[in-house]
Design a protein around this motif. Structure first.
Motif: not given
Ligand SMILES: *[C@@H]1O[C@H](CO)[C@@H](O)[C@H](O)[C@H]1NC(C)=O
Ligand SMILES: *[C@@H]1O[C@H](CO)[C@@H](O)[C@H](O)[C@H]1NC(C)=O
Ligand SMILES: *[C@@H]1O[C@H](CO)[C@@H](O)[C@H](O)[C@H]1NC(C)=O
Ligand SMILES: CC(=O)N[C@H]1CO[C@H](CO)[C@@H](O)[C@@H]1O
Length: 428
Positions: A180-181, A304-309, A383-389
């Protein structure tokens, strides 16, 4: 158009745009060098006293500065407090209104150059355009794309997601990759990443990416916080929270949705103060938006294998738990997160940081009530959090950078999705 009407509209537009940013008159953005977690703590403490808007905490491990917006009446107290503690700082942006106006004119210049032919992942589209795009794809590709309305936001806007599958979302041997974004309203640059991923899977699937559809089902949710997102377009570019109001408690609007999940609720660095940007809400899942996200996680949990916030900004891939306990499968989580970061880094611009990958508490700063920890604790393997550049622009990433962020992030998503398949087959 009549010249007089044109002139009046221009004056009106100018007025709206100037007054929209007026509340930030005299606000300044600082970089502060953070050498320890305690420095972040110190900033957090100052934040409540001095009405700071902490755009991003610093990372002592990754040697990254904190980015902090300070209101005019507290500049002196703020810099004095930094000096008292021996923290080095610099002014990143002396005039936040100027930065906002320049961002805005950049956006309109970018849009004019587009000649109405571009898709909504190439600019900062409004909610209606984003929903129209999703609807169009669902109609045009009914065998692959299903549009789902998770429900409405507080102000009645639809929260939509797409299910993308070439096997009718029914094949139990395929893992689901869910992301999700725009959970935080002002993190505009995240939504194009979601729409671009949809585009790459549906409209522009390359031969080399065919496995991503053969082996994986996708859930992609581009705007989790539609009320906040629209508000950040129409009223306050710097809005973070949703737009709820609990009039019995306070006159302040909004809850930080990423402090509202039922995990360590209220324990670490969330705020009890409804006027704070990190207000956690009146209780776990007090907010409609976080409940919708929770329900999607529960509905598809078995696959759900991978969730990315996905958030902006800072170049991080983070994972749980924020209570300083690592998940038992941390080696695998780290592997997948590192793959993601490395693939993005391989396409990054020189000005951007390399991705830092690790536990969110140790790498950045602990927070309670996050969807990342909730999903991990619920049993989502990765379960990951991704912070973009941000390319040093904070939340105001000029639209010229959108194609770059889309392309590099897609490489990271694809790599982590491929890795997820192997782990899913081995049930790790
Ligand atoms: C925001 O918070 C309120 C109450 O705190 C909640 O009822 C609402 O569903 C949330 N979402 C939006 C978009 O306002
Ligand atoms: C408003 O706040 C009160 C007091 O904390 C709480 O009991 C109530 O449930 C809240 N209402 C909503 C809609 O969150
Ligand atoms: C931290 O949270 C996890 C997940 O809920 C739990 O398993 C672990 O025991 C907790 N650790 C501590 C020290 O409380
Ligand atoms: C200001 C504040 O609440 N800080 C807390 C942030 O979380 C860490 C880790 O639990 C606590 O030690 C701090 O007190």
């Amino acid at each position: 158009m009549d010249l007089k009407i044109l002139a009046i509209s221009l004056i009106y537009l100018f007025h709206v745009s100037a007054s929209k940013h007026e509340k930030y008159t005299g606000y300044t953005l600082y970089n502060v060098e953070i050498l320890s977690q305690e420095d972040n703590e110190y900033i957090k403490g100052l934040g409540d006293l001095l009405e700071l808007d902490v755009w991003q905490f610093g990372s002592p491990l990754a040697a990254r500065d904190a980015t902090i917006m300070v209101p005019p009446h507290n500049h002196d107290l703020f810099t004095k407090a930094l000096i008292d503690r021996g923290l080095k700082y610099s002014v990143k942006e002396a005039d936040v209104v100027r930065a906002l106006s320049s961002f805005e004119s950049d956006c309109s210049r970018w849009s004019k150059g587009r000649n109405n032919v571009q898709q909504p992942f190439t600019y900062y589209a409004r909610l209606a355009e984003i929903n129209a795009y999703m609807e169009r794809l669902a109609q045009q590709y009914p065998n692959i794309v299903t549009l789902v309305n998770a429900g409405l936001s507080t102000e009645g806007r639809p929260i939509n997601y797409l299910k993308i599958s070439n096997s009718n979302f029914e094949d139990p041997t395929k893992p689901i990759y869910f992301f999700d974004t725009t959970m935080h309203a002002r993190e505009w640059v995240t939504t194009p990443v979601a729409l671009y991923a949809v585009h790459k899977l549906v409209e522009n699937l390359e031969e080399a990416d065919r496995d991503l559809l053969e082996n994986i089902d996708w859930i992609i949710l581009p705007v989790l916080n539609p009320d906040g997102y629209e508000f950040s377009h129409t009223d306050d570019r710097m809005w973070r929270k949703n737009r709820s109001l609990n009039a019995t408690l306070s006159e302040c609007y909004g809850v930080d949705l990423n402090r509202n999940f039922d995990i360590f609720f209220g324990d670490m660095n969330a705020s009890k103060d409804p006027c704070s940007g990190a207000y956690h809400g009146s209780g776990p899942f007090s907010e409609i938006e976080s409940r919708h996200l929770r329900d999607i996680l529960h509905t598809y949990l078995d696959r759900i294998q991978t969730y990315v916030n996905i958030h902006s900004f800072g170049n991080y891939v983070l994972y749980g738990f924020d209570n300083a306990t690592l998940p038992v499968n941390v080696a695998q989580i780290h592997h997948v997160g590192a793959l993601m970061g490395a693939h993005i880094d391989s396409l990054k611009l020189p000005v951007a940081y390399h991705y830092a990958v690790g536990n969110s508490k140790f790498v950045l700063y602990p927070a309670s009530g996050t969807s990342q920890d909730y999903a991990q604790n619920l049993g989502v393997p990765f379960s990951l959090t991704l912070e973009l550049p941000d390319f040093r622009y904070g939340f105001l990433v000029p639209p010229e950078y959108i194609p770059q962020i889309n392309r590099e992030t897609w490489a990271g998503i694809a790599a982590s999705a491929r890795a997820s398949v192997l782990f899913y087959r081995n049930r790790i």
